[in-house]
Scaffold this motif. Structure first.
Motif: not given
Length: 155
Positions: A133-148
């Motif tokens: 729940a702590a990782t909201a959808a937008n936060q996950r998308r930004r995080m995945i883009r940064r990781l990529r």
């Protein structure tokens, strides 16, 4: 008495979507319970509601019991044989992939992003894994883009 109330008891048992055998067992249990409790029933007009309650209780128990004892195909079990075990190469590649992800997560600047990434990717030492729940959808998308981007840049 049974002839008068049997259609109602059967209808309730059918509504629980039990197998035919389980439904028959449940209906028999209802009549057995009635036979045992008949001397204690005080008013005949409450018999119908009593039968409804007992039928729902018995069918619910029957359904829970059937769910606990559901058959399992032995071929679907992951421990069914040695041919289901990953080969050593897959094991090494998986470990290298996890290490690469750990390095990429370690390069994230925000500690909250690092923690969320570890949790989301199932790499957390706490063992929670999966989205939280702590990782909201937008936060996950930004995080995945940064990781990529980090993974594409290399070490």
């Amino acid at each position: 008495m049974v002839d008068r109330h049997l259609p109602m008891v059967n209808a309730i048992a059918r509504s629980h979507r039990l197998s035919a055998a389980d439904r028959e067992d449940a209906v028999q249990t209802v009549w057995l319970t009635l036979n045992q409790q008949l001397p204690r029933l005080r008013s005949p007009e409450s018999l119908r509601s009593w039968l409804r309650r007992v039928t729902n209780d018995v069918c619910g128990r029957q359904r829970r019991q059937a769910a606990r004892h559901s058959p399992v195909d032995p071929h679907s079990l992951s421990l069914a044989g040695p041919d289901h075990l990953p080969d050593p190469e897959t094991h090494v590649l998986d470990r290298e992939e996890r290490e690469e992800l750990h390095r990429a997560v370690g390069r994230l600047t925000d500690p909250r992003d690092r923690s969320a990434a570890l949790d989301y990717l199932g790499l957390s030492r706490r063992g929670r894994g999966g989205p939280t729940a702590a990782t909201a959808a937008n936060q996950r998308r930004r995080m995945i883009r940064r990781l990529r981007r980090i993974l594409e840049e290399g070490p």
